[in-house]
Design an enzyme around this catalytic site. Structure first.
Site, short mmCIF file in Angstrom:
data_model
loop_
_atom_site.label_atom_id
_atom_site.label_comp_id
_atom_site.label_asym_id
_atom_site.label_seq_id
_atom_site.Cartn_x
_atom_site.Cartn_y
_atom_site.Cartn_z
N GLU A 193 161.19 -7.78 -83.27
CA GLU A 193 162.07 -7.07 -84.21
C GLU A 193 163.54 -7.05 -83.81
OE1 GLU A 193 159.05 -6.10 -83.35
OE2 GLU A 193 157.99 -5.27 -85.06
N GLY B 103 154.72 -6.27 -86.86
CA GLY B 103 153.68 -5.42 -87.46
C GLY B 103 152.27 -5.93 -87.19
N ALA C 41 155.39 -7.70 -90.41
CA ALA C 41 155.66 -7.11 -91.71
C ALA C 41 156.34 -8.18 -92.55
CB ALA C 41 156.56 -5.90 -91.55
N GLU D 109 151.50 -4.68 -83.82
CA GLU D 109 151.38 -3.21 -83.96
C GLU D 109 150.04 -2.84 -84.59
OE1 GLU D 109 155.33 -3.06 -85.86
OE2 GLU D 109 155.73 -1.37 -84.54
N1 COA Z 1 157.32 -12.13 -93.32
C1 COA Z 1 157.37 -12.91 -94.42
N2 COA Z 1 157.01 -14.20 -94.42
C2 COA Z 1 156.60 -14.72 -93.26
C3 COA Z 1 156.53 -13.98 -92.07
C4 COA Z 1 156.90 -12.62 -92.14
N3 COA Z 1 156.84 -11.83 -91.07
N4 COA Z 1 156.09 -14.79 -91.08
C5 COA Z 1 155.89 -16.00 -91.64
N5 COA Z 1 156.20 -15.97 -92.95
C6 COA Z 1 156.13 -17.07 -93.93
C7 COA Z 1 157.29 -18.04 -93.77
O1 COA Z 1 158.44 -17.57 -94.43
C8 COA Z 1 156.69 -19.27 -94.41
O2 COA Z 1 156.75 -19.12 -95.81
P1 COA Z 1 157.25 -20.35 -96.76
O3 COA Z 1 156.28 -21.47 -96.47
O4 COA Z 1 157.16 -19.80 -98.14
O5 COA Z 1 158.64 -20.69 -96.30
C9 COA Z 1 155.22 -19.21 -94.01
O6 COA Z 1 154.97 -17.85 -93.69
C10 COA Z 1 154.89 -20.06 -92.82
O7 COA Z 1 155.75 -19.71 -91.74
P2 COA Z 1 156.65 -20.77 -90.94
O8 COA Z 1 157.80 -20.03 -90.34
O9 COA Z 1 156.96 -21.95 -91.81
O10 COA Z 1 155.62 -21.22 -89.81
P3 COA Z 1 155.98 -21.76 -88.35
O11 COA Z 1 154.71 -22.29 -87.78
O12 COA Z 1 157.15 -22.69 -88.39
O13 COA Z 1 156.43 -20.47 -87.49
C11 COA Z 1 156.27 -18.16 -86.77
C12 COA Z 1 155.52 -19.44 -87.23
C13 COA Z 1 155.26 -17.06 -86.66
C14 COA Z 1 156.91 -18.43 -85.39
C15 COA Z 1 157.38 -17.83 -87.79
O14 COA Z 1 156.78 -17.80 -89.09
C16 COA Z 1 158.03 -16.51 -87.56
O15 COA Z 1 158.86 -16.38 -86.66
N6 COA Z 1 157.71 -15.48 -88.39
C17 COA Z 1 158.34 -14.19 -88.35
C18 COA Z 1 157.83 -13.39 -87.16
C19 COA Z 1 158.55 -12.06 -87.08
O16 COA Z 1 159.71 -11.97 -86.82
N7 COA Z 1 157.77 -11.01 -87.30
C20 COA Z 1 158.25 -9.66 -87.19
C21 COA Z 1 158.62 -9.13 -88.52
S1 COA Z 1 159.25 -7.48 -88.37
#
Ligand code: COA
Length: 260
Positions: free
Chosen positions: A135, A112, A66, A115
């Site tokens: 989460e 999400g 999400a 999910e």
């Molecule tokens: N919500 C909003 N933005 C998200 C996102 C999310 N769930 N997951 C990734 N993004 C965005 C990042 O903020 C980043 O945006 P920016 O370039 O404007 O800063 C972009 O997507 C790329 O992500 P980034 O974190 O730079 O890539 P990465 O390869 O270093 O890491 C992940 C990849 C998936 C490990 C990392 O993005 C992450 O942990 N995301 C969140 C996962 C999460 O907790 N999901 C559950 C949400 S309830």
């Protein structure tokens, strides 16, 4: 309707929905959830579509969760509404769709994203896929059905572990738990989905939608899955597809199901 965050393609009785926010790793914001609802509903109401495929654009993510930026400042009531509306519009909606939906997990499927994949009728994954429900690392719990569907799919103990550790598993581990059915190289993911869809398409779409109802009934409170199976089984006998399927068998030919 023109979509901002998703792409929809229709080809050979297969509808493909691609979540298209690659710069945000296809994170599910409000608009994306609303657009997905419209697209799934349209494809479900289209008699020419027999199977729906759902995937993410790019080669890095199915859906990274999400959109955290949208809910970071929410109140208790807003948090509750976020989960309730999302479940109604998308997650429960997809699970109960009459048309079969296959998730093509082509990279990160987190929060999400996992999910959503779990709401689909089954899942296949590319070998770079990583899945998890992180989460609790954000101080929240899965709110789009994850605490229910993960234990249904992989068992309570492993689901507890994944949710408590907020860890990620790779595609092969996910396959060993039964979370995904197949793991292939990324370029093989769509061909595999199309091969599975072509096998599904050969069968009665009416019978398949009744099977989805009966299978899902096992996971609904207050409903007997066995009773639902009896009801759905009986109703098949009133369909044109049943007449065609049984007649074709007796006439030693392939059925040509009208889908009625
Ligand atoms: N919500 C909003 N933005 C998200 C996102 C999310 N769930 N997951 C990734 N993004 C965005 C990042 O903020 C980043 O945006 P920016 O370039 O404007 O800063 C972009 O997507 C790329 O992500 P980034 O974190 O730079 O890539 P990465 O390869 O270093 O890491 C992940 C990849 C998936 C490990 C990392 O993005 C992450 O942990 N995301 C969140 C996962 C999460 O907790 N999901 C559950 C949400 S309830």
């Amino acid at each position: 309707m023109k979509f901002e965050n998703i792409l929809v393609e229709k080809n050979k009785e297969i509808g493909t929905i691609i979540i298209n926010r690659p710069k945000k790793l296809n994170a599910l914001n409000k608009t994306t959830i609303e657009e997905l609802h419209v697209a799934f509903n349209d494809l479900n109401n289209n008699n020419a579509i027999k199977v729906v495929l759902l995937t993410g654009s790019g080669d890095k993510a199915f859906v990274a969760g999400a959109d955290i930026s949208e809910f970071a400042n929410f109140s208790v009531d807003e948090g509750g509404s976020l989960a309730a509306q999302g479940q109604e519009l998308l997650f429960n909606f997809v699970e109960n769709l009459e048309t079969p939906v296959i998730a093509l997990v082509n990279g990160f499927a987190l929060g999400g994203g996992l999910e959503l994949a779990m709401s689909c009728h089954f899942r296949i994954a590319s070998d770079n896929a990583k899945m998890g429900l992180p989460e609790t690392s954000l101080g929240v719990i899965p709110g789009y059905g994850g605490t229910q569907r993960l234990p249904q799919l992989i068992g309570k103990g492993k689901a507890m572990e994944l949710i408590m550790t907020a860890g990620m598993i790779d595609a092969n581990e996910a396959k060993s738990y039964g979370l995904v059915n197949y793991v292939v190289a990324q370029e093989e993911l769509l061909p595999l989905a199309e091969k599975l869809a072509s096998k599904i398409k050969r069968n009665s779409s009416v019978a398949i939608s009744k099977a989805i109802k009966a299978i899902n009934a096992n996971y609904k409170d207050g409903i007997s899955g066995f009773d639902e199976e009896v009801k759905q089984f009986g109703s098949c006998f009133g369909t044109e597809d049943f007449k065609e399927g049984t007649t074709a068998f007796l006439e030693k030919r392939k059925p040509n199901f009208p889908g009625e």
